[in-house]
Design a protein around this motif. Structure first.
Motif, PDB file in Angstrom:
ATOM      1  N   VAL A  40       0.843  -1.195   0.000  1.00 13.17           N
ATOM      2  CA  VAL A  40       0.000   0.000   0.000  1.00 13.17           C
ATOM      3  C   VAL A  40       0.881   1.249   0.000  1.00 13.17           C
ATOM      4  O   VAL A  40       0.651   2.209  -0.757  1.00 13.17           O
ATOM      5  CB  VAL A  40      -0.927   0.002   1.229  1.00 13.17           C
ATOM      6  N   ALA A  41       1.903   1.237   0.864  1.00  9.02           N
ATOM      7  CA  ALA A  41       2.814   2.384   0.942  1.00  9.02           C
ATOM      8  C   ALA A  41       3.546   2.602  -0.377  1.00  9.02           C
ATOM      9  O   ALA A  41       3.727   3.745  -0.825  1.00  9.02           O
ATOM     10  CB  ALA A  41       3.822   2.168   2.077  1.00  9.02           C
ATOM     11  N   ILE A  42       3.958   1.517  -1.005  1.00 12.43           N
ATOM     12  CA  ILE A  42       4.655   1.643  -2.293  1.00 12.43           C
ATOM     13  C   ILE A  42       3.722   2.255  -3.343  1.00 12.43           C
ATOM     14  O   ILE A  42       4.110   3.129  -4.147  1.00 12.43           O
ATOM     15  CB  ILE A  42       5.182   0.271  -2.750  1.00 12.43           C
ATOM     16  N   GLY A  43       2.468   1.803  -3.356  1.00  9.69           N
ATOM     17  CA  GLY A  43       1.502   2.373  -4.304  1.00  9.69           C
ATOM     18  C   GLY A  43       1.282   3.853  -4.067  1.00  9.69           C
ATOM     19  O   GLY A  43       1.180   4.653  -5.018  1.00  9.69           O
ATOM     20  N   ILE A  44       1.197   4.247  -2.784  1.00  9.24           N
ATOM     21  CA  ILE A  44       1.014   5.664  -2.459  1.00  9.24           C
ATOM     22  C   ILE A  44       2.227   6.484  -2.909  1.00  9.24           C
ATOM     23  O   ILE A  44       2.101   7.597  -3.453  1.00  9.24           O
ATOM     24  CB  ILE A  44       0.774   5.834  -0.946  1.00  9.24           C
ATOM     25  N   VAL A  45       3.443   5.930  -2.683  1.00 11.59           N
ATOM     26  CA  VAL A  45       4.667   6.626  -3.115  1.00 11.59           C
ATOM     27  C   VAL A  45       4.648   6.846  -4.621  1.00 11.59           C
ATOM     28  O   VAL A  45       5.031   7.915  -5.130  1.00 11.59           O
ATOM     29  CB  VAL A  45       5.910   5.830  -2.682  1.00 11.59           C
ATOM     30  N   VAL A  46       4.201   5.836  -5.364  1.00 12.24           N
ATOM     31  CA  VAL A  46       4.143   5.969  -6.822  1.00 12.24           C
ATOM     32  C   VAL A  46       3.197   7.104  -7.212  1.00 12.24           C
ATOM     33  O   VAL A  46       3.503   7.937  -8.093  1.00 12.24           O
ATOM     34  CB  VAL A  46       3.705   4.638  -7.465  1.00 12.24           C
ATOM     35  N   ASP A  47       2.014   7.161  -6.547  1.00 10.47           N
ATOM     36  CA  ASP A  47       1.018   8.164  -6.910  1.00 10.47           C
ATOM     37  C   ASP A  47       1.417   9.576  -6.487  1.00 10.47           C
ATOM     38  O   ASP A  47       1.166  10.549  -7.212  1.00 10.47           O
ATOM     39  CB  ASP A  47      -0.333   7.807  -6.282  1.00 10.47           C
TER      40      ASP A  47
ATOM     41  N   GLU B  35     -10.750  -2.025 -17.526  1.00 14.60           N
ATOM     42  CA  GLU B  35     -11.954  -1.188 -17.609  1.00 14.60           C
ATOM     43  C   GLU B  35     -11.695   0.238 -17.127  1.00 14.60           C
ATOM     44  O   GLU B  35     -12.591   1.084 -17.160  1.00 14.60           O
ATOM     45  CB  GLU B  35     -13.071  -1.812 -16.780  1.00 14.60           C
ATOM     46  N   GLY B  36     -10.463   0.501 -16.647  1.00 14.35           N
ATOM     47  CA  GLY B  36     -10.120   1.843 -16.182  1.00 14.35           C
ATOM     48  C   GLY B  36     -10.722   2.208 -14.849  1.00 14.35           C
ATOM     49  O   GLY B  36     -10.951   3.380 -14.577  1.00 14.35           O
ATOM     50  N   GLN B  37     -10.968   1.214 -13.998  1.00 12.08           N
ATOM     51  CA  GLN B  37     -11.616   1.459 -12.723  1.00 12.08           C
ATOM     52  C   GLN B  37     -10.634   1.740 -11.591  1.00 12.08           C
ATOM     53  O   GLN B  37     -11.057   1.935 -10.452  1.00 12.08           O
ATOM     54  CB  GLN B  37     -12.474   0.227 -12.340  1.00 12.08           C
ATOM     55  N   MET B  38      -9.290   1.741 -11.858  1.00 12.90           N
ATOM     56  CA  MET B  38      -8.317   1.996 -10.802  1.00 12.90           C
ATOM     57  C   MET B  38      -7.085   2.667 -11.377  1.00 12.90           C
ATOM     58  O   MET B  38      -6.813   2.567 -12.585  1.00 12.90           O
ATOM     59  CB  MET B  38      -7.940   0.699 -10.093  1.00 12.90           C
ATOM     60  N   SER B  39      -6.334   3.355 -10.488  1.00 10.84           N
ATOM     61  CA  SER B  39      -5.126   4.061 -10.904  1.00 10.84           C
ATOM     62  C   SER B  39      -3.938   3.099 -10.934  1.00 10.84           C
ATOM     63  O   SER B  39      -4.022   1.959 -10.469  1.00 10.84           O
ATOM     64  CB  SER B  39      -4.827   5.205  -9.931  1.00 10.84           C
ATOM     65  N   VAL B  40      -2.789   3.624 -11.476  1.00 10.66           N
ATOM     66  CA  VAL B  40      -1.584   2.805 -11.521  1.00 10.66           C
ATOM     67  C   VAL B  40      -1.116   2.454 -10.110  1.00 10.66           C
ATOM     68  O   VAL B  40      -0.733   1.332  -9.809  1.00 10.66           O
ATOM     69  CB  VAL B  40      -0.470   3.531 -12.305  1.00 10.66           C
ATOM     70  N   GLY B  41      -1.149   3.473  -9.207  1.00 11.72           N
ATOM     71  CA  GLY B  41      -0.736   3.215  -7.827  1.00 11.72           C
ATOM     72  C   GLY B  41      -1.624   2.188  -7.155  1.00 11.72           C
ATOM     73  O   GLY B  41      -1.150   1.324  -6.409  1.00 11.72           O
ATOM     74  N   ALA B  42      -2.943   2.282  -7.404  1.00 12.09           N
ATOM     75  CA  ALA B  42      -3.865   1.299  -6.832  1.00 12.09           C
ATOM     76  C   ALA B  42      -3.582  -0.085  -7.381  1.00 12.09           C
ATOM     77  O   ALA B  42      -3.639  -1.091  -6.659  1.00 12.09           O
ATOM     78  CB  ALA B  42      -5.301   1.716  -7.126  1.00 12.09           C
ATOM     79  N   LEU B  43      -3.277  -0.146  -8.696  1.00 13.22           N
ATOM     80  CA  LEU B  43      -2.937  -1.438  -9.296  1.00 13.22           C
ATOM     81  C   LEU B  43      -1.699  -2.038  -8.628  1.00 13.22           C
ATOM     82  O   LEU B  43      -1.669  -3.225  -8.299  1.00 13.22           O
ATOM     83  CB  LEU B  43      -2.705  -1.276 -10.794  1.00 13.22           C
ATOM     84  N   ILE B  44      -0.667  -1.199  -8.450  1.00 10.38           N
ATOM     85  CA  ILE B  44       0.557  -1.695  -7.800  1.00 10.38           C
ATOM     86  C   ILE B  44       0.236  -2.176  -6.376  1.00 10.38           C
ATOM     87  O   ILE B  44       0.718  -3.222  -5.933  1.00 10.38           O
ATOM     88  CB  ILE B  44       1.624  -0.583  -7.781  1.00 10.38           C
TER      89      ILE B  44
END
Length: 585
Positions: A42-49, A270-279
Motif C-alpha cells: 500500500v505504501a509503495i503504491g502511495i509513493v508511486v502516486d 476497464e479503467g476502474q483503478m489508478s496505476v498506484g492502486a494497481l501496484i
C-alpha cells in the motif's frame, strides 16, 4: 487441587489461560508485524502516486522516511512478538514436563499399561509438541489480521476485488481445515509409536546385564528394530498426511490468488483503478500468499499439538484414576485409641474385614497404628509398631504384601521425608557417586555420611573394595556394582534420611547370610537408638526376624500370628507350622 484436563482440547485451553500474560502481547506485536507487512505494498503504491509520477522530491523524501519507519515497526513487532510466543512455548513445555514428572513420581505406581520409557517420551517429545501451539496461535492470529488488513485495503481500493477476497479466502480456509482431524489422529499414532520405542529401549537397558549374560543381544536388537520400524512407519504416515494438507492449502490459496489477480486485471482494463492502486493491489495479492500458506501450515501443526496434548491428558487422567482407588486413609487419634481398646478385648489378631474399608494408618506420639489391612476374603489385620521398636511382616501370599506397601506408600506421600519413607525392594541408583546416592546431594565431595549409617547398611565393607571410597563413581543404574552392593547403598540412603517411620521391603535378598546377619543387627541397633523412630520391615529373613521386637505372620488361610520370632517358632498350631516353613532357609 486443580482439576486434571480430561482431553487435549481442555489441556490446550488451560495452557492458553495460564500463559495469557505472554500470549496476548505476543499476538499483538506479531499482528502489528503482519499488518505492517500488509501495508508495505500500500505504501509503495502511495509513493508511486504522490512522489514518483508527479516527480516530487519533497514527497519522495517524506515517503522514504515513512517507509523506513514502517519497516522499523515491522521488524520490532516480529522481534518482540516471536520472543513473547517462544517464551510462552518454553515456559509451558517446562510446566508440562514438571507436571508429568511430578504425577509419575508421586504416584504409588504407574498404571499397569504405562512403562517408564513411555512416560519419559510423553514428558519430553509430547510436552514440546503440545507447547508448539503457542507459536502457532500467535502466528495464526497475526496471519488472520494481516488478511483482514489486506481485505479492507482491497475493499477501499476496489470494492469488487475486496469482495472476491472476503468470499474466497474463508472458503479456502474451510477446505484446508477439514482434513486436520486426520492429521491429529496420525500425529497421535506417531507419538504413541515413538513412546513404544522409548519403552522398549528403557526395558532393554534395565535388563542389559541379563541380556548380555544370556547372549540375548540378537533378540534385543530384533525387538527394538521392530518397535523402531513401527515408529518410523507412523512418522512417515504423519509426514505424508501433513504434506498432503500443506499441498492442499497451497493449491487452494493459489486458486484464490489467481481469481483475485484475474478480477483486478479486468478492473484495470476497464479503467476502474489508478496505476498506484494497481501496484498496491498486485503487491497486496502477492502478500496474501504468506499468511494464507502460514495458516495452511498452522492447521497441520496445531493438529499435531492437539494429538500430543491428548496423550498428555490421557496419561495424567490414568495416573489420577489409579490414585483414586482408595488404598489408605488417615486414622484419627480418637479412632486409633478406640480401636486399640477394642482389639485388646479380642483374642484373635485377625478380624472380619470391615465392610471393604481401605487400610487406615495413624502416626501417633508413641507409635504407628495400622488398621483394616485386608489380608484375604473377609479377613483384616490390625497391628501397632511402637517408636524405638522393629516390626517384621511375613506373608505367605504376595497380594497382602502388595496391598500393605501400597497403603503405606500412599500415606507416606502425604507426609514429609523426615516423617515417613517407604523404601521399595527394587533398587534405583543414579549416575554419580556412592556419596551422592546416599545423601541425594549432587556435586559435592564433602557432604558427610554418618559412620553408623555406613556400618548398619554394610556400605563400610563396600568402601574397602572400591577406589575413591564414598566418591567412587557409580554408572547409570548402578551398572558397575553387584546386586548386593546396590542393595546396601539403597539401604544406606534410607537410613541416612532418618525418618520417624521407615518401611523396608526385603532389603537384603542379594547379600550373603553373614552380611545379612551383620546388617540386621546394625539396622536394629541404629533404629532402636532413636526412641522416636519406628521401623517396619517386610521380609522373611531369619536374621531380621530374630532381631525384631514383633513379627506379624499372615498365612494364606487361618489365624494371623503376632509375637516374637522365637515365640512363633515354638508355637504349636497349623499357622505356626506355616510360619516355620515360610522362614526356614
Amino acid at each position: 487441587m486443580p482439576k486434571t484436563p480430561s482431553s487435549g482440547s481442555m489441556l490446550l485451553r488451560r495452557a492458553a489461560r495460564r500463559r495469557l500474560a505472554l500470549l496476548v502481547p505476543g499476538a499483538i506485536t506479531l499482528s502489528l508485524w503482519q499488518v505492517c507487512e500488509a501495508l508495505v505494498p500500500v505504501a509503495i503504491g502511495i509513493v508511486v502516486d504522490v512522489a514518483i509520477i508527479p516527480r516530487s522530491l519533497p514527497m519522495l523524501a517524506v515517503s522514504i522516511i515513512g517507509i523506513g519507519l514502517l519497516f522499523t515497526v515491522l521488524s520490532l513487532g516480529y522481534r518482540f512478538g516471536s520472543r513473547f510466543c517462544n517464551s510462552a512455548r518454553e515456559h509451558e513445555a517446562h510446566a508440562l514436563r514438571v507436571e508429568i514428572t511430578h504425577a509419575a513420581l508421586t504416584s504409588a505406581s504407574l498404571p499397569p499399561d504405562r512403562a517408564s520409557g513411555e512416560v519419559l517420551s510423553i514428558a519430553s517429545a509430547d510436552a514440546d509438541t503440545a507447547a508448539q501451539s503457542f507459536a502457532q496461535a500467535g502466528r495464526g492470529i497475526a496471519s488472520v489480521l494481516g488478511m483482514v488488513t489486506a481485505a479492507v485495503f482491497l475493499l477501499v481500493a476496489d470494492p469488487v476485488t475486496g469482495l472476491v477476497v472476503l468470499i474466497a479466502v474463508p472458503f479456502g480456509l474451510l477446505i484446508v481445515a477439514l482434513p486436520s482431524r486426520s492429521v491429529s489422529a496420525k500425529a497421535a499414532t506417531q507419538l504413541e509409536a515413538v513412546a513404544g520405542a522409548g519403552r522398549s529401549a528403557s526395558d532393554l537397558m534395565h535388563g542389559l546385564r541379563v541380556i548380555k549374560a544370556m547372549g540375548g543381544e540378537p533378540w534385543a536388537v530384533r525387538r527394538y528394530e521392530k518397535t523402531s520400524d513401527e515408529a518410523a512407519t507412523a512418522g512417515i504416515a504423519t509426514g505424508e498426511r501433513t504434506g498432503r494438507l500443506a499441498g492442499l492449502g497451497a493449491l487452494v490459496m493459489s486458486m484464490v490468488l489467481a481469481v483475485v489477480l484475474v478480477v483486478a486485471s479486468l478492473r484495470l482494463v476497464e479503467g476502474q483503478m489508478s496505476v498506484g492502486a494497481l501496484i498496491g493491489i498486485l503487491g497486496m495479492t502477492a502478500f496474501l500468499t504468506e499468511p494464507m500458506r502460514a495458516l495452511a501450515d498452522i492447521v497441520g501443526l496445531f493438529a499435531q499439538s492437539h494429538g500430543a496434548a491428548g496423550r498428555i491428558a490421557r496419561l495424567l487422567t490414568d495416573i489420577d484414576s489409579s490414585e483414586a482407588v482408595p488404598s489408605a486413609t488417615a486414622l484419627t487419634s480418637t479412632d486409633a485409641a478406640a480401636e486399640t481398646e477394642s482389639d485388646e478385648t479380642e483374642s484373635d489378631n485377625s478380624a472380619p474385614h470391615r465392610g471393604g474399608r481401605p487400610t487406615r494408618i495413624h502416626i501417633g506420639d508413641t507409635a504407628v497404628d495400622v488398621r483394616d489391612w485386608a489380608v484375604g476374603e473377609h479377613r483384616s489385620v490390625d497391628f501397632t509398631t511402637d517408636f524405638g521398636s522393629l516390626t517384621c511382616i511375613v506373608t505367605e501370599r504376595a497380594e497382602p504384601t502388595t496391598a500393605l506397601l501400597a497403603a503405606l506408600a500412599s500415606h507416606a506421600r502425604g507426609t514429609s521425608p523426615d516423617q515417613m519413607i517407604v523404601s521399595p525392594h527394587t533398587v534405583d541408583l543414579f549416575e554419580g557417586t556412592i556419596r551422592s546416592n546416599i545423601t541425594m546431594v549432587v556435586g559435592t565431595t564433602d557432604h558427610p555420611v554418618p559412620a553408623e549409617v555406613l556400618l548398619a547398611s554394610g556400605v563400610d565393607e563396600l568402601l574397602g573394595l572400591v577406589d575413591g571410597g564414598l566418591d567412587h563413581r557409580i554408572q547409570e543404574l548402578g551398572g558397575n556394582l553387584s546386586g548386593g552392593q546396590r542393595q546396601r547403598v539403597a539401604l544406606a540412603r534410607a537410613l541416612n534420611a532418618d525418618p520417624s517411620i521407615l518401611v523396608l521391603h526385603e532389603p537384603t535378598t542379594a547379600v550373603d547370610a553373614v552380611t545379612e546377619a551383620r546388617i540386621s543387627s546394625g539396622v536394629s541397633d541404629l533404629r532402636r537408638a532413636s526412641r522416636s523412630a519406628a521401623t517396619v520391615i517386610v521380609t522373611s529373613s531369619p536374621a531380621f526376624l530374630a532381631a525384631a521386637d514383633t513379627v506379624v505372620f499372615v498365612p494364606a488361610n487361618g489365624q494371623v500370628l503376632i509375637g516374637g520370632h522365637a515365640e512363633l517358632l515354638a508355637a504349636e498350631s497349623a499357622a505356626a507350622e506355616s510360619y516355620r516353613q515360610a522362614v526356614t532357609r
